[in-house]
Design a protein around this motif. Structure first.
Motif, mmCIF file in Angstrom:
data_model
loop_
_atom_site.group_PDB
_atom_site.id
_atom_site.type_symbol
_atom_site.label_atom_id
_atom_site.label_comp_id
_atom_site.label_asym_id
_atom_site.label_seq_id
_atom_site.Cartn_x
_atom_site.Cartn_y
_atom_site.Cartn_z
ATOM 1 N N LEU A 24 0.830 -1.200 0.000
ATOM 2 C CA LEU A 24 0.000 0.000 0.000
ATOM 3 C C LEU A 24 0.868 1.255 0.000
ATOM 4 O O LEU A 24 0.596 2.213 -0.748
ATOM 5 C CB LEU A 24 -0.932 -0.005 1.214
ATOM 6 C CG LEU A 24 -1.847 1.213 1.354
ATOM 7 C CD1 LEU A 24 -2.744 1.365 0.126
ATOM 8 C CD2 LEU A 24 -2.694 1.109 2.615
ATOM 9 N N LYS A 25 1.905 1.272 0.818
ATOM 10 C CA LYS A 25 2.797 2.431 0.874
ATOM 11 C C LYS A 25 3.440 2.691 -0.477
ATOM 12 O O LYS A 25 3.525 3.839 -0.931
ATOM 13 C CB LYS A 25 3.875 2.217 1.939
ATOM 14 C CG LYS A 25 3.387 2.345 3.372
ATOM 15 C CD LYS A 25 4.540 2.129 4.334
ATOM 16 C CE LYS A 25 4.093 2.251 5.778
ATOM 17 N NZ LYS A 25 5.217 1.987 6.726
ATOM 18 N N ALA A 49 -9.891 2.639 -5.159
ATOM 19 C CA ALA A 49 -9.231 2.484 -6.450
ATOM 20 C C ALA A 49 -7.824 1.914 -6.278
ATOM 21 O O ALA A 49 -7.400 1.028 -7.034
ATOM 22 C CB ALA A 49 -9.171 3.831 -7.175
ATOM 23 N N ILE A 50 -7.101 2.395 -5.274
ATOM 24 C CA ILE A 50 -5.741 1.903 -5.018
ATOM 25 C C ILE A 50 -5.777 0.429 -4.613
ATOM 26 O O ILE A 50 -4.947 -0.376 -5.062
ATOM 27 C CB ILE A 50 -5.058 2.743 -3.926
ATOM 28 C CG1 ILE A 50 -4.799 4.167 -4.438
ATOM 29 C CG2 ILE A 50 -3.744 2.097 -3.474
ATOM 30 C CD1 ILE A 50 -4.273 5.121 -3.375
ATOM 31 N N ASP A 52 1.394 8.077 -6.262
ATOM 32 C CA ASP A 52 0.256 8.960 -6.508
ATOM 33 C C ASP A 52 0.604 10.366 -6.017
ATOM 34 O O ASP A 52 0.565 10.646 -4.820
ATOM 35 C CB ASP A 52 -0.980 8.423 -5.771
ATOM 36 C CG ASP A 52 -2.263 9.139 -6.151
ATOM 37 O OD1 ASP A 52 -2.204 10.347 -6.421
ATOM 38 O OD2 ASP A 52 -3.322 8.479 -6.166
ATOM 39 N N GLU A 53 0.943 11.257 -6.935
ATOM 40 C CA GLU A 53 1.404 12.593 -6.557
ATOM 41 C C GLU A 53 0.342 13.386 -5.803
ATOM 42 O O GLU A 53 0.667 14.186 -4.921
ATOM 43 C CB GLU A 53 1.833 13.364 -7.810
ATOM 44 C CG GLU A 53 3.077 12.793 -8.480
ATOM 45 C CD GLU A 53 3.525 13.642 -9.659
ATOM 46 O OE1 GLU A 53 2.918 14.711 -9.886
ATOM 47 O OE2 GLU A 53 4.473 13.238 -10.339
ATOM 48 N N ILE A 54 -0.919 13.177 -6.142
ATOM 49 C CA ILE A 54 -1.993 13.956 -5.517
ATOM 50 C C ILE A 54 -2.308 13.462 -4.112
ATOM 51 O O ILE A 54 -2.474 14.249 -3.171
ATOM 52 C CB ILE A 54 -3.266 13.915 -6.386
ATOM 53 C CG1 ILE A 54 -3.006 14.613 -7.726
ATOM 54 C CG2 ILE A 54 -4.448 14.571 -5.650
ATOM 55 C CD1 ILE A 54 -4.172 14.542 -8.690
ATOM 56 N N GLU A 69 -7.975 -1.790 -5.405
ATOM 57 C CA GLU A 69 -8.303 -2.599 -6.589
ATOM 58 C C GLU A 69 -7.091 -2.722 -7.511
ATOM 59 O O GLU A 69 -6.822 -3.801 -8.049
ATOM 60 C CB GLU A 69 -9.471 -1.960 -7.342
ATOM 61 C CG GLU A 69 -9.965 -2.800 -8.512
ATOM 62 C CD GLU A 69 -11.196 -2.221 -9.171
ATOM 63 O OE1 GLU A 69 -11.584 -2.743 -10.236
ATOM 64 O OE2 GLU A 69 -11.772 -1.252 -8.628
ATOM 65 N N GLU A 70 -6.353 -1.636 -7.669
ATOM 66 C CA GLU A 70 -5.175 -1.641 -8.538
ATOM 67 C C GLU A 70 -4.084 -2.570 -8.027
ATOM 68 O O GLU A 70 -3.356 -3.177 -8.812
ATOM 69 C CB GLU A 70 -4.619 -0.217 -8.658
ATOM 70 C CG GLU A 70 -5.524 0.749 -9.410
ATOM 71 C CD GLU A 70 -5.113 2.202 -9.194
ATOM 72 O OE1 GLU A 70 -4.075 2.427 -8.539
ATOM 73 O OE2 GLU A 70 -5.831 3.101 -9.669
ATOM 74 N N THR A 71 -3.955 -2.668 -6.704
ATOM 75 C CA THR A 71 -2.876 -3.454 -6.096
ATOM 76 C C THR A 71 -3.287 -4.867 -5.716
ATOM 77 O O THR A 71 -2.433 -5.682 -5.345
ATOM 78 C CB THR A 71 -2.361 -2.745 -4.834
ATOM 79 O OG1 THR A 71 -3.460 -2.512 -3.944
ATOM 80 C CG2 THR A 71 -1.703 -1.420 -5.189
ATOM 81 N N GLY A 72 -4.587 -5.166 -5.782
ATOM 82 C CA GLY A 72 -5.053 -6.490 -5.393
ATOM 83 C C GLY A 72 -5.064 -6.716 -3.891
ATOM 84 O O GLY A 72 -5.139 -7.859 -3.432
ATOM 85 N N LEU A 73 -5.035 -5.620 -3.116
ATOM 86 C CA LEU A 73 -5.087 -5.736 -1.658
ATOM 87 C C LEU A 73 -6.519 -6.017 -1.207
ATOM 88 O O LEU A 73 -7.469 -5.774 -1.958
ATOM 89 C CB LEU A 73 -4.583 -4.437 -1.019
ATOM 90 C CG LEU A 73 -3.075 -4.188 -1.107
ATOM 91 C CD1 LEU A 73 -2.741 -2.771 -0.663
ATOM 92 C CD2 LEU A 73 -2.302 -5.202 -0.273
ATOM 93 N N PRO A 74 -6.702 -6.517 0.017
ATOM 94 C CA PRO A 74 -8.053 -6.789 0.530
ATOM 95 C C PRO A 74 -8.919 -5.535 0.518
ATOM 96 O O PRO A 74 -8.410 -4.416 0.656
ATOM 97 C CB PRO A 74 -7.796 -7.268 1.972
ATOM 98 C CG PRO A 74 -6.387 -7.743 1.979
ATOM 99 C CD PRO A 74 -5.653 -6.884 0.998
ATOM 100 N N ASP A 75 -10.213 -5.708 0.362
ATOM 101 C CA ASP A 75 -11.147 -4.593 0.375
ATOM 102 C C ASP A 75 -11.224 -4.034 1.791
ATOM 103 O O ASP A 75 -11.520 -4.758 2.746
ATOM 104 C CB ASP A 75 -12.530 -5.060 -0.091
ATOM 105 C CG ASP A 75 -13.493 -3.900 -0.251
ATOM 106 O OD1 ASP A 75 -13.032 -2.804 -0.596
ATOM 107 O OD2 ASP A 75 -14.700 -4.093 -0.020
#
Length: 221
Positions: A38-39, A152-153, A45-47, A155-161
């Motif tokens: 996650l980190k 969104a992050i 993500d610049e924003i 989902e992009e990384t496949g981490l748990p919801d």
């Protein structure tokens, strides 16, 4: 016969109603590997990078994080004052309000990494909000926007919801594992009672330690 049966008192309709059972969604806590994933994702993500890194190192409630102003950041002391929250407003938009509890108004000491992050961010600040709305910087970032970006992050990384609040749970559990005493953690989180911290996180941490021990001994045989 009772007074109700004798007709001397009216029947209380609420007495025959069974209250609904309150169910709480189980906490999802990221393990060390998932936390690093996650980190790494938020750093790209610049924003939203600074927003999520601050959350992961402070455990603030979502509305508290959205409500931070530069006046709350004491550079000399390396602290943040938590004294407001941002919440959705009926009819659209957001509004400023008080913290969840009286204990929610607090001052927390920042880890050096977050202190340096905010110092650097302040150099280019153009608004009173530490985390302004990306499109309308005169306003604070919306809790809803933060939630959608997190989803969104994940989902992009496949981490748990996760719920956003699970980032707070992950922070707190990590603190317990690192040996932060319960009273200190309770003050950081803004809990009204230390018992809340004990019931919510210490038991959870012990269960995680038990799982690790079980895994260790299974792998040993």
């Amino acid at each position: 016969k009772t007074a109700v049966e004798e007709g001397l008192l009216p029947v209380d309709p609420a007495a025959s109603v069974t209250p609904p059972k309150v169910t709480h969604k189980a906490k999802t806590i990221l393990n060390h590997e998932q936390l690093e994933i996650l980190k790494s994702a938020v750093k790209r993500d610049e924003i939203w990078c600074d927003f999520f890194l601050t959350e992961l190192t402070t455990g603030l409630r979502r509305g508290e994080l959205c409500g931070l102003k530069w006046e709350d950041f004491d550079e000399a002391a390396g602290t943040l004052k938590i004294c407001r929250t941002i919440r959705a407003k009926k009819g659209g938009g957001v509004e400023e309000g008080a913290t969840k509890t009286y204990a929610g108004t607090r001052t927390i000491l920042l880890p050096s990494s977050t202190d340096n992050l905010l110092r650097e961010r302040k150099r280019s600040a153009v608004t009173q909000w530490i985390f302004p709305d990306p499109l309308r910087p005169e306003r604070p970032v919306s809790p809803g926007s933060a939630y959608r970006r997190l989803k969104a992050i994940l989902e992009e990384t496949g981490l748990p919801d996760l719920r956003f609040h699970d980032l707070r749970h992950t922070f707190a559990t990590r603190c317990i594992e690192l040996g932060v005493d319960v009273k200190t953690l309770s003050e950081i989180l803004g809990h009204a009672n230390v018992s809340t911290t004990l019931n919510t996180y210490v038991h959870s941490s012990m269960e995680r330690k038990r799982e690790q021990l079980e895994k260790l001994f299974v792998e040993s045989y």
